[in-house]
Design a protein around this motif. Structure first.
Motif, PDB file in Angstrom:
ATOM      1  N   HIS A 129      34.006  -8.807  29.804  1.00  0.00           N
ATOM      2  CA  HIS A 129      32.637  -8.565  29.708  1.00  0.00           C
ATOM      3  C   HIS A 129      32.297  -7.119  30.408  1.00  0.00           C
ATOM      4  N   CYS A 130      31.095  -6.698  29.891  1.00  0.00           N
ATOM      5  CA  CYS A 130      30.662  -5.272  30.421  1.00  0.00           C
ATOM      6  C   CYS A 130      29.898  -5.630  31.727  1.00  0.00           C
ATOM      7  N   MET A 131      30.292  -4.670  32.735  1.00  0.00           N
ATOM      8  CA  MET A 131      29.617  -4.676  33.986  1.00  0.00           C
ATOM      9  C   MET A 131      28.143  -4.457  33.910  1.00  0.00           C
ATOM     10  N   SER A 132      27.749  -3.529  32.906  1.00  0.00           N
ATOM     11  CA  SER A 132      26.569  -2.940  32.699  1.00  0.00           C
ATOM     12  C   SER A 132      25.495  -3.799  31.848  1.00  0.00           C
ATOM     13  N   CYS A 133      25.798  -4.046  30.605  1.00  0.00           N
ATOM     14  CA  CYS A 133      25.076  -4.736  29.658  1.00  0.00           C
ATOM     15  C   CYS A 133      25.368  -6.265  29.683  1.00  0.00           C
ATOM     16  N   LYS A 134      26.622  -6.657  30.146  1.00  0.00           N
ATOM     17  CA  LYS A 134      26.971  -7.976  30.120  1.00  0.00           C
ATOM     18  C   LYS A 134      27.409  -8.473  28.706  1.00  0.00           C
ATOM     19  N   ARG A 154      36.078   0.978  28.212  1.00  0.00           N
ATOM     20  CA  ARG A 154      34.812   0.683  28.248  1.00  0.00           C
ATOM     21  C   ARG A 154      34.065  -0.134  27.160  1.00  0.00           C
ATOM     22  N   CYS A 155      32.901  -0.413  27.482  1.00  0.00           N
ATOM     23  CA  CYS A 155      32.155  -1.337  26.492  1.00  0.00           C
ATOM     24  C   CYS A 155      31.781  -0.440  25.227  1.00  0.00           C
ATOM     25  N   LEU A 156      31.958  -1.372  23.979  1.00  0.00           N
ATOM     26  CA  LEU A 156      31.587  -0.553  22.925  1.00  0.00           C
ATOM     27  C   LEU A 156      30.094  -0.254  22.454  1.00  0.00           C
ATOM     28  N   LYS A 157      29.331  -1.241  23.047  1.00  0.00           N
ATOM     29  CA  LYS A 157      28.009  -1.043  23.114  1.00  0.00           C
ATOM     30  C   LYS A 157      27.193   0.035  23.973  1.00  0.00           C
ATOM     31  N   CYS A 158      27.919  -0.153  25.353  1.00  0.00           N
ATOM     32  CA  CYS A 158      26.912   0.871  26.182  1.00  0.00           C
ATOM     33  C   CYS A 158      27.768   1.907  26.866  1.00  0.00           C
ATOM     34  N   SER A 159      29.360   1.665  26.691  1.00  0.00           N
ATOM     35  CA  SER A 159      30.217   2.609  27.699  1.00  0.00           C
ATOM     36  C   SER A 159      30.132   2.116  28.955  1.00  0.00           C
ATOM     37  N   GLY A 160      29.614   0.995  29.390  1.00  0.00           N
ATOM     38  CA  GLY A 160      29.826   0.464  30.686  1.00  0.00           C
ATOM     39  C   GLY A 160      31.316   0.020  30.790  1.00  0.00           C
ATOM     40  N   ILE A 161      31.638   0.054  32.063  1.00  0.00           N
ATOM     41  CA  ILE A 161      33.153  -0.202  32.677  1.00  0.00           C
ATOM     42  C   ILE A 161      33.431  -1.964  32.186  1.00  0.00           C
TER      43      ILE A 161
END
Ligand code: ZN
Length: 260
Positions: A129-134, A154-161
């Motif tokens: 899971h994304c560490m920014s947007c979960k 990176r996250c496909l939605k928000c580029s978070g790790i």
């Protein structure tokens, strides 16, 4: 006690117990080609200090290095296949002799073997899971993008790790662990398989069970408390337990002598 008498005693205890659980660790998966990183022979942890390499702070500090060190090993876990010990535990659950499996392993091999009740107290590598947007993604997605040169993935939605849904050092224990501490209450027989029972808090769980059977290649701190201790490979022991029970393992697995 002779080996065969130990097998018979385990079968007797299994039939007698009204509530049996298994607690498995890295040793159950070595026959699936996954090295036990705590065993002195492989010593994976002597090369890579886990506190530094598989910790939450390492991921946050340098995610690219975190993935460079860990992802190859995790991809190998995901490509591994269950062995007779995993299939035997699945059979024992289906026949009503086993309530379920509490595992320290993140390799999904109990799930792949078909066990329904599995508490993966150190998480698993099926999702991340994304560490920014979960947002949740398939782990295969993360691995494929790393392989394609994207590091860190990176996250496909928000580029978070992204981070895998495993319990890293410095993480708190997951929901499966808290469920396991509840389900083990009233346990009459605990089959410890391939765990040296040194990693807390899981290493404290045998204290809850009325009786313990330990199947592990090396001694554990709980050996003196155990009804039976067998220092053999889990695959061999479970083939013999299933034979003693008159239960078949799927396909050719139960019958290696005639299978080349
Ligand atoms: Zn995100």
């Amino acid at each position: 006690m002779q080996y065969i008498d130990k097998i018979k005693e385990i079968v007797r205890l299994l039939k007698e117990s009204q509530k049996t659980l298994a607690l498995t660790g890295a040793g159950i998966s070595t026959e699936s080609g996954i090295p036990d990183y705590r065993s002195p022979q492989t010593g994976l942890w002597e090369k890579h200090d886990p506190i530094k390499t598989a910790s939450l702070s390492a991921l946050k500090k340098d995610p690219a290095q975190f993935y460079a060190i860990n992802l190859e090993r995790w991809t190998a876990y995901n490509n591994a296949k269950p062995n007779p010990a995993h299939y035997a535990l699945e059979r024992l659950e289906k026949t009503g002799l086993l309530l379920g499996v509490i595992t320290q392993n993140i390799d999904s091999l109990h799930v792949k073997a078909g066990s329904n009740r599995v508490w993966e107290v150190h998480g698993h590598l099926r999702t991340c899971h994304c560490m920014s947007c979960k947002a949740e993604h398939d782990f295969s997605n993360l691995a494929a993008r790393f392989k394609g040169g994207e590091n860190p993935p990176r996250c496909l939605k928000c580029s978070g790790i992204l981070r895998p849904d495993v319990v890293l050092f410095e993480d708190r224990m997951n929901e499966d662990f808290f469920q396991a501490t509840q389900v083990i209450s009233g346990c009459q027989l605990l089959l410890v398989v391939g765990s040296s029972l040194t990693v807390y808090p899981v290493a404290g769980l045998p204290g809850v069970a009325k009786q313990i059977v330990i199947i592990n290649k090396t001694p554990t701190p709980w050996d003196e408390e155990a009804a039976v201790v067998i220092n053999e490979s889990a695959g061999r022991v479970f083939r013999d337990i299933m034979a003693e029970l008159g239960e078949q393992l799927p396909g050719e697995l139960g019958n290696t002598a005639e299978n080349h």
